[in-house]
Design a protein around this motif. Structure first.
Motif, PDB file in Angstrom:
ATOM      1  N   ILE A  30      31.173 -18.963   7.055  1.00  0.00           N
ATOM      2  CA  ILE A  30      31.310 -20.402   6.842  1.00  0.00           C
ATOM      3  C   ILE A  30      32.718 -20.840   7.248  1.00  0.00           C
ATOM      4  CG2 ILE A  30      29.592 -20.425   5.006  1.00  0.00           C
ATOM      5  CD1 ILE A  30      31.878 -20.537   2.980  1.00  0.00           C
ATOM      6  N   LYS A  31      32.855 -22.138   7.474  1.00  0.00           N
ATOM      7  CA  LYS A  31      34.128 -22.666   7.952  1.00  0.00           C
ATOM      8  C   LYS A  31      34.336 -24.054   7.367  1.00  0.00           C
ATOM      9  CE  LYS A  31      36.645 -22.781  12.362  1.00  0.00           C
ATOM     10  NZ  LYS A  31      36.521 -22.595  13.836  1.00  0.00           N
ATOM     11  N   TRP A  32      35.575 -24.375   7.055  1.00  0.00           N
ATOM     12  CA  TRP A  32      35.914 -25.706   6.567  1.00  0.00           C
ATOM     13  C   TRP A  32      37.361 -26.014   6.892  1.00  0.00           C
ATOM     14  CZ3 TRP A  32      35.504 -21.530   3.232  1.00  0.00           C
ATOM     15  CH2 TRP A  32      36.642 -21.214   2.495  1.00  0.00           C
ATOM     16  N   GLU A  33      37.775 -27.257   6.642  1.00  0.00           N
ATOM     17  CA  GLU A  33      39.156 -27.692   6.851  1.00  0.00           C
ATOM     18  C   GLU A  33      39.754 -28.141   5.526  1.00  0.00           C
ATOM     19  OE1 GLU A  33      39.452 -30.600   9.889  1.00  0.00           O
ATOM     20  OE2 GLU A  33      38.445 -29.378  11.421  1.00  0.00           O
ATOM     21  N   SER A  34      41.061 -28.061   5.449  1.00  0.00           N
ATOM     22  CA  SER A  34      41.753 -28.417   4.204  1.00  0.00           C
ATOM     23  C   SER A  34      41.570 -29.912   3.902  1.00  0.00           C
ATOM     24  CB  SER A  34      43.244 -28.093   4.334  1.00  0.00           C
ATOM     25  OG  SER A  34      43.808 -28.810   5.420  1.00  0.00           O
ATOM     26  N   PRO A  35      41.740 -30.322   2.655  1.00  0.00           N
ATOM     27  CA  PRO A  35      41.560 -31.745   2.300  1.00  0.00           C
ATOM     28  C   PRO A  35      42.473 -32.683   3.072  1.00  0.00           C
ATOM     29  CG  PRO A  35      41.622 -30.384   0.326  1.00  0.00           C
ATOM     30  CD  PRO A  35      42.002 -29.497   1.467  1.00  0.00           C
ATOM     31  N   TYR A  36      43.618 -32.203   3.518  1.00  0.00           N
ATOM     32  CA  TYR A  36      44.540 -33.023   4.312  1.00  0.00           C
ATOM     33  C   TYR A  36      45.198 -32.108   5.347  1.00  0.00           C
ATOM     34  CZ  TYR A  36      47.521 -31.076   0.640  1.00  0.00           C
ATOM     35  OH  TYR A  36      48.144 -30.231  -0.247  1.00  0.00           O
ATOM     36  N   ASP A  37      45.771 -32.734   6.366  1.00  0.00           N
ATOM     37  CA  ASP A  37      46.321 -31.975   7.489  1.00  0.00           C
ATOM     38  C   ASP A  37      47.636 -31.291   7.114  1.00  0.00           C
ATOM     39  OD1 ASP A  37      44.216 -32.774   9.063  1.00  0.00           O
ATOM     40  OD2 ASP A  37      45.277 -34.552   9.817  1.00  0.00           O
ATOM     41  N   SER A  38      47.856 -30.142   7.735  1.00  0.00           N
ATOM     42  CA  SER A  38      49.124 -29.395   7.654  1.00  0.00           C
ATOM     43  C   SER A  38      49.600 -29.210   6.221  1.00  0.00           C
ATOM     44  CB  SER A  38      50.212 -30.116   8.458  1.00  0.00           C
ATOM     45  OG  SER A  38      49.802 -30.278   9.802  1.00  0.00           O
ATOM     46  N   PRO A  39      48.886 -28.407   5.449  1.00  0.00           N
ATOM     47  CA  PRO A  39      49.374 -28.134   4.082  1.00  0.00           C
ATOM     48  C   PRO A  39      50.734 -27.442   4.133  1.00  0.00           C
ATOM     49  CG  PRO A  39      47.092 -27.413   4.387  1.00  0.00           C
ATOM     50  CD  PRO A  39      47.618 -27.732   5.745  1.00  0.00           C
ATOM     51  N   ASP A  40      51.641 -27.816   3.216  1.00  0.00           N
ATOM     52  CA  ASP A  40      52.981 -27.237   3.193  1.00  0.00           C
ATOM     53  C   ASP A  40      53.106 -26.115   2.180  1.00  0.00           C
ATOM     54  OD1 ASP A  40      52.657 -28.758   0.970  1.00  0.00           O
ATOM     55  OD2 ASP A  40      54.472 -29.966   1.237  1.00  0.00           O
ATOM     56  N   GLN A  41      51.979 -25.701   1.592  1.00  0.00           N
ATOM     57  CA  GLN A  41      51.982 -24.604   0.634  1.00  0.00           C
ATOM     58  C   GLN A  41      50.598 -23.947   0.613  1.00  0.00           C
ATOM     59  OE1 GLN A  41      52.676 -26.187  -3.288  1.00  0.00           O
ATOM     60  NE2 GLN A  41      51.002 -27.661  -3.150  1.00  0.00           N
ATOM     61  N   ASP A  42      50.530 -22.759   0.053  1.00  0.00           N
ATOM     62  CA  ASP A  42      49.245 -22.074  -0.042  1.00  0.00           C
ATOM     63  C   ASP A  42      48.294 -22.872  -0.920  1.00  0.00           C
ATOM     64  OD1 ASP A  42      50.125 -20.065   1.562  1.00  0.00           O
ATOM     65  OD2 ASP A  42      50.644 -18.694  -0.077  1.00  0.00           O
ATOM     66  N   MET A  43      47.044 -22.880  -0.478  1.00  0.00           N
ATOM     67  CA  MET A  43      46.017 -23.597  -1.239  1.00  0.00           C
ATOM     68  C   MET A  43      44.953 -22.594  -1.683  1.00  0.00           C
ATOM     69  SD  MET A  43      45.672 -27.077   1.037  1.00  0.00           S
ATOM     70  CE  MET A  43      45.077 -28.003  -0.361  1.00  0.00           C
ATOM     71  N   LEU A  44      44.557 -22.709  -2.932  1.00  0.00           N
ATOM     72  CA  LEU A  44      43.574 -21.809  -3.512  1.00  0.00           C
ATOM     73  C   LEU A  44      42.215 -22.498  -3.555  1.00  0.00           C
ATOM     74  CD1 LEU A  44      42.995 -19.084  -4.913  1.00  0.00           C
ATOM     75  CD2 LEU A  44      43.497 -20.241  -7.094  1.00  0.00           C
ATOM     76  N   TYR A  45      41.225 -21.864  -2.872  1.00  0.00           N
ATOM     77  CA  TYR A  45      39.874 -22.413  -2.848  1.00  0.00           C
ATOM     78  C   TYR A  45      38.950 -21.526  -3.688  1.00  0.00           C
ATOM     79  CZ  TYR A  45      41.482 -25.015   1.262  1.00  0.00           C
ATOM     80  OH  TYR A  45      42.174 -25.839   2.133  1.00  0.00           O
ATOM     81  N   ALA A  46      37.975 -22.151  -4.278  1.00  0.00           N
ATOM     82  CA  ALA A  46      36.926 -21.446  -5.012  1.00  0.00           C
ATOM     83  C   ALA A  46      35.625 -21.611  -4.224  1.00  0.00           C
ATOM     84  CB  ALA A  46      36.777 -22.003  -6.417  1.00  0.00           C
ATOM     85  N   VAL A  47      35.025 -20.474  -3.837  1.00  0.00           N
ATOM     86  CA  VAL A  47      33.761 -20.472  -3.085  1.00  0.00           C
ATOM     87  C   VAL A  47      32.673 -19.954  -4.013  1.00  0.00           C
ATOM     88  CG1 VAL A  47      32.535 -19.636  -1.065  1.00  0.00           C
ATOM     89  CG2 VAL A  47      35.004 -20.067  -0.930  1.00  0.00           C
ATOM     90  N   ALA A  48      31.784 -20.840  -4.432  1.00  0.00           N
ATOM     91  CA  ALA A  48      30.685 -20.475  -5.333  1.00  0.00           C
ATOM     92  C   ALA A  48      29.405 -20.310  -4.524  1.00  0.00           C
ATOM     93  CB  ALA A  48      30.509 -21.540  -6.408  1.00  0.00           C
ATOM     94  N   VAL A  49      28.740 -19.181  -4.722  1.00  0.00           N
ATOM     95  CA  VAL A  49      27.492 -18.878  -4.020  1.00  0.00           C
ATOM     96  C   VAL A  49      26.392 -18.759  -5.060  1.00  0.00           C
ATOM     97  CG1 VAL A  49      26.300 -17.291  -2.470  1.00  0.00           C
ATOM     98  CG2 VAL A  49      28.773 -17.666  -2.218  1.00  0.00           C
ATOM     99  N   LYS A  50      25.434 -19.673  -4.992  1.00  0.00           N
ATOM    100  CA  LYS A  50      24.312 -19.671  -5.930  1.00  0.00           C
ATOM    101  C   LYS A  50      23.055 -19.160  -5.224  1.00  0.00           C
ATOM    102  CE  LYS A  50      26.015 -23.529  -8.748  1.00  0.00           C
ATOM    103  NZ  LYS A  50      25.686 -24.875  -9.333  1.00  0.00           N
ATOM    104  N   ASP A  51      22.480 -18.112  -5.772  1.00  0.00           N
ATOM    105  CA  ASP A  51      21.230 -17.551  -5.245  1.00  0.00           C
ATOM    106  C   ASP A  51      20.075 -18.398  -5.792  1.00  0.00           C
ATOM    107  OD1 ASP A  51      18.950 -16.046  -4.602  1.00  0.00           O
ATOM    108  OD2 ASP A  51      20.077 -14.167  -4.684  1.00  0.00           O
ATOM    109  N   LEU A  52      19.420 -19.153  -4.917  1.00  0.00           N
ATOM    110  CA  LEU A  52      18.370 -20.055  -5.362  1.00  0.00           C
ATOM    111  C   LEU A  52      17.084 -19.325  -5.718  1.00  0.00           C
ATOM    112  CD1 LEU A  52      18.869 -22.935  -2.749  1.00  0.00           C
ATOM    113  CD2 LEU A  52      19.798 -22.743  -5.069  1.00  0.00           C
ATOM    114  N   ILE A  53      16.956 -18.060  -5.316  1.00  0.00           N
ATOM    115  CA  ILE A  53      15.744 -17.292  -5.633  1.00  0.00           C
ATOM    116  C   ILE A  53      15.951 -16.462  -6.890  1.00  0.00           C
ATOM    117  CG2 ILE A  53      14.177 -15.498  -4.792  1.00  0.00           C
ATOM    118  CD1 ILE A  53      14.676 -16.488  -1.973  1.00  0.00           C
ATOM    119  N   ARG A  54      17.034 -15.712  -6.912  1.00  0.00           N
ATOM    120  CA  ARG A  54      17.309 -14.878  -8.085  1.00  0.00           C
ATOM    121  C   ARG A  54      17.908 -15.667  -9.253  1.00  0.00           C
ATOM    122  NH1 ARG A  54      17.729  -9.286  -7.324  1.00  0.00           N
ATOM    123  NH2 ARG A  54      17.364  -8.553  -5.204  1.00  0.00           N
TER     124      ARG A  54
END
Length: 294
Positions: A30-54
């Motif tokens: 998967i791929k995405w872009e930061s909420p705003y251009d050229s972040p000046d510090q590290d950004m922490l993202y949370a990626v939640a994966v929900k199994d719709l079958i299990r």
């Protein structure tokens, strides 16, 4: 005149342009872009994966300063359905998408062997080309009757063959073999399909095949016989012509043979037609008679 304005970053914005780059059997990129251009510090993202079958959830953390982020979600299941949510670690607004992984391949070399009162379905093991398939999962077999327009579930097996009985004469069937479906039929492999239409109307398949073989033989045998006869006649004609030409040449050569010279003498043809037909033929001369030439 000009003025420089620097906007204050808003960490409550969601990640932008979330999408899938590539999806396999057990992973998704998967791929995405930061909420705003050229972040000046590290950004922490949370990626939640929900199994719709299990009905299970997994959360992964991604820390980066890049404006464009690419992440690979691993340990997915073939043929699965997932809901992916990406947001900043401070639980800001989220971006989401759905992913369907690639199902297991269809079994190869599906074929039918006809017996007296039943048929046998054979196929190659999926474990030969699918490292994610375990033979203990097994296969399931379905049958579609085109005349009755109904699909029937015949059963499942952990073997590479399946016996099918009670087929009706004059019906056409389609058989499908696939990796056994899991979780109430929601996670299945790709089906291999084979059409079976060798049951003729009013006769069984073995009789139909025997009839077709007899029909083919009835056409091929006379054609081959005619070809052999034609070739034989052609050889005889060529041989007779060869003998006739040989005899004619022998007779012609003998009529022009000179025993004195020991060879045959042929006229060049230049002096033909000018001689008097009634002129006497000179047969020869005696050695003791002088020749007088006027």
């Amino acid at each position: 005149d000009y003025v420089v304005v620097k906007m204050i970053p808003d960490n409550r914005l969601p990640p932008r342009h979330l999408h899938s780059v590539h999806t396999g059997k057990t992973f998704a990129v998967i791929k995405w872009e930061s909420p705003y251009d050229s972040p000046d510090q590290d950004m922490l993202y949370a990626v939640a994966v929900k199994d719709l079958i299990r009905k299970t959830d997994k959360i992964y953390k991604v820390k980066t300063r890049n404006s464009t982020v690419e992440y690979t979600i691993k340990k997915l299941e073939p043929g699965g359905k997932y809901h992916v949510i990406v947001q900043l670690g401070n639980m800001s607004k989220e971006s989401s998408m759905k992913i369907n992984t690639v199902p297991l391949s269809a079994p190869d070399a599906l074929k039918i062997i006809t017996e007296n009162d039943h048929i046998l379905l054979f196929w190659k093991s999926l474990a030969l080309k699918e490292s994610n398939f375990n033979e203990s999962r097994g296969y399931e077999i379905h049958m579609f009757d085109s005349l009755m327009n109904i699909t029937a579930y015949l059963g499942n097996t952990t073997e590479n063959f399946f016996k099918v009985s009670n087929l009706k004469i004059g019906h056409n069937y389609s058989f499908t073999v696939q990796a056994r479906c899991l979780y109430s039929g929601q996670m299945c492999g790709e089906p291999a399909t084979l059409l079976y239409d060798e049951l003729g109307t009013g006769e069984d398949s073995s009789a139909a095949r025997a009839g077709r073989s007899t029909d083919v033989a009835a056409i091929v045998v006379p054609v081959l016989f005619l070809l052999l006869v034609t070739l034989g006649i052609g050889f005889v004609v060529l041989y007779m012509r060869h003998r006739r030409l040989q005899n004619s040449f022998t007779a012609f050569a003998n009529s022009h043979y000179s025993s004195r010279l020991g060879s045959a003498i042929f006229s060049s043809g230049d002096d033909l037609g000018d001689e008097d037909d009634e002129a006497p033929m000179i047969t020869g001369f005696s050695d003791d008679v002088p020749m007088v030439i006027a």
